[in-house]
Design an enzyme around this catalytic site. Structure first.
Site, mmCIF file in Angstrom:
data_model
loop_
_atom_site.group_PDB
_atom_site.id
_atom_site.type_symbol
_atom_site.label_atom_id
_atom_site.label_comp_id
_atom_site.label_asym_id
_atom_site.label_seq_id
_atom_site.Cartn_x
_atom_site.Cartn_y
_atom_site.Cartn_z
ATOM 1 N N LEU A 237 0.784 -1.235 0.000
ATOM 2 C CA LEU A 237 0.000 0.000 0.000
ATOM 3 C C LEU A 237 0.819 1.290 0.000
ATOM 4 C CD1 LEU A 237 -2.931 -0.971 2.419
ATOM 5 C CD2 LEU A 237 -2.851 -1.113 -0.080
ATOM 6 N N ASP A 238 2.141 1.190 -0.167
ATOM 7 C CA ASP A 238 2.930 2.421 -0.236
ATOM 8 C C ASP A 238 4.129 2.257 -1.170
ATOM 9 O OD1 ASP A 238 3.247 5.098 0.383
ATOM 10 O OD2 ASP A 238 4.453 4.727 2.175
ATOM 11 N N LEU A 239 3.887 1.597 -2.304
ATOM 12 C CA LEU A 239 4.950 1.475 -3.306
ATOM 13 C C LEU A 239 5.167 2.827 -3.971
ATOM 14 C CD1 LEU A 239 4.432 -1.923 -5.134
ATOM 15 C CD2 LEU A 239 6.451 -1.177 -3.873
#
Length: 303
Positions: A144-146
């Protein structure tokens, strides 16, 4: 009578021992809630990275648990494209010890290069990201934070960092992640699936290939982040996301790429999660772009 807000506490000084067996060599970075230090491990006789909650935020409920959860995950996970954690400490303060990575983040690489990476290097990066994300999904987690600042590359080998906002698939509050890199469903809030990380792969490769994001996020808003514990967006307007108003322009409008590679990246950025490719399908599309003799091998990104 008004009182001035106290300045944030300074980072730990070199020579400080944040936990038994570790000595601070230098302060590396300060985020919204964390400090990262270059440190020396006496047991391993090598450098490492120590990650701690900032002194001025240690009183906030949940942040220490959030850090320790990430550390425990990274200690138990074993994958060539994920950063490793060596140890976690609950006292004297919540702390995680990570391996020191050589190389540079994709953010630095994108800004340093005078020319854009070759299409084959973009495809290889895509293969590595898909491999790491496939493994995380197999462990029951979404990243969820690439984004480029969460990927370190050394001699063509990529490693994914930072599981601080990772969570299992399911319902999530709006804004969990980093503003410019959120999938539309992350921006809205609601049910999150593996497709949210497919978006993350696509938006990261888009920025690497084109040198810029597909959306105009406004000046100074690129680092706007959500809090996994509350869903709060910490800066800027929390009701406006360009991903919810516009469709990403095709990567081929910004950069000439092989059709199959461009199609794969564009497919990741479809507004409808169900229209995005599955991670296995995406990995196969990226690998098909590589010359056969380079498949499963790590060529060097341009200097």
């Amino acid at each position: 009578m008004s009182h001035a807000t106290a300045p944030p506490a300074p980072p730990l000084a070199p020579g400080t021992r944040p936990a038994p067996g570790y000595e601070v060599l230098a302060h590396l970075a300060r985020t919204g809630w964390l400090d990262l230090y270059d440190a020396w491990s006496e047991e391993r006789d090598c450098r490492c990275v120590v990650k701690v909650v900032r002194p001025d935020r240690r009183h906030e409920e949940g942040l220490g648990d959030r850090l320790l959860r990430e550390g425990r995950w990274l200690r138990s996970f074993t994958h060539p494209h994920l950063v490793r954690a060596y140890e976690t400490f609950e006292s004297p303060q919540p702390l995680v010890v990570l391996e020191t990575l050589t190389g540079e983040t994709l953010t630095h690489l994108v800004h340093r290069l005078r020319r854009r990476p070759a299409a084959e290097d973009v495809a290889l990066l895509g293969v590595h990201l898909c491999s790491a994300i496939h493994y995380l999904h197999g462990q029951g987690l979404l990243h969820l934070d690439l984004k480029p600042s969460n990927v370190v590359v050394d001699c063509g080998h990529a490693k994914v960092l930072d599981l601080s906002v990772a969570r299992p698939p399911g319902a999530a509050p709006a804004g969990v992640g980093t503003f410019c890199y959120l999938a539309p469903e992350q921006a809205r809030g609601g049910l999150l699936t593996a497709a949210a990380d497919v978006w993350g792969i696509g938006v990261t490769l888009y920025e690497v290939a084109a040198g810029d994001l597909p959306f105009d996020c406004g000046e100074g808003t690129g680092s706007r982040t959500g809090d996994v514990t509350t869903g709060d967006v910490t800066t800027g307007r929390d009701d406006w996301y360009p991903q919810l108003e516009d469709t990403a322009p095709s990567i081929r409008s910004r950069r000439r790429l092989p059709r199959d590679l461009a199609t794969a990246i564009d497919g990741c950025l479809q507004p409808d999660p169900d229209a995005r490719p599955a991670v296995r399908e995406l990995a196969a599309a990226f690998e098909a772009v590589l010359p056969w003799q380079h498949r499963h091998v790590a060529p060097t990104l341009p200097p």
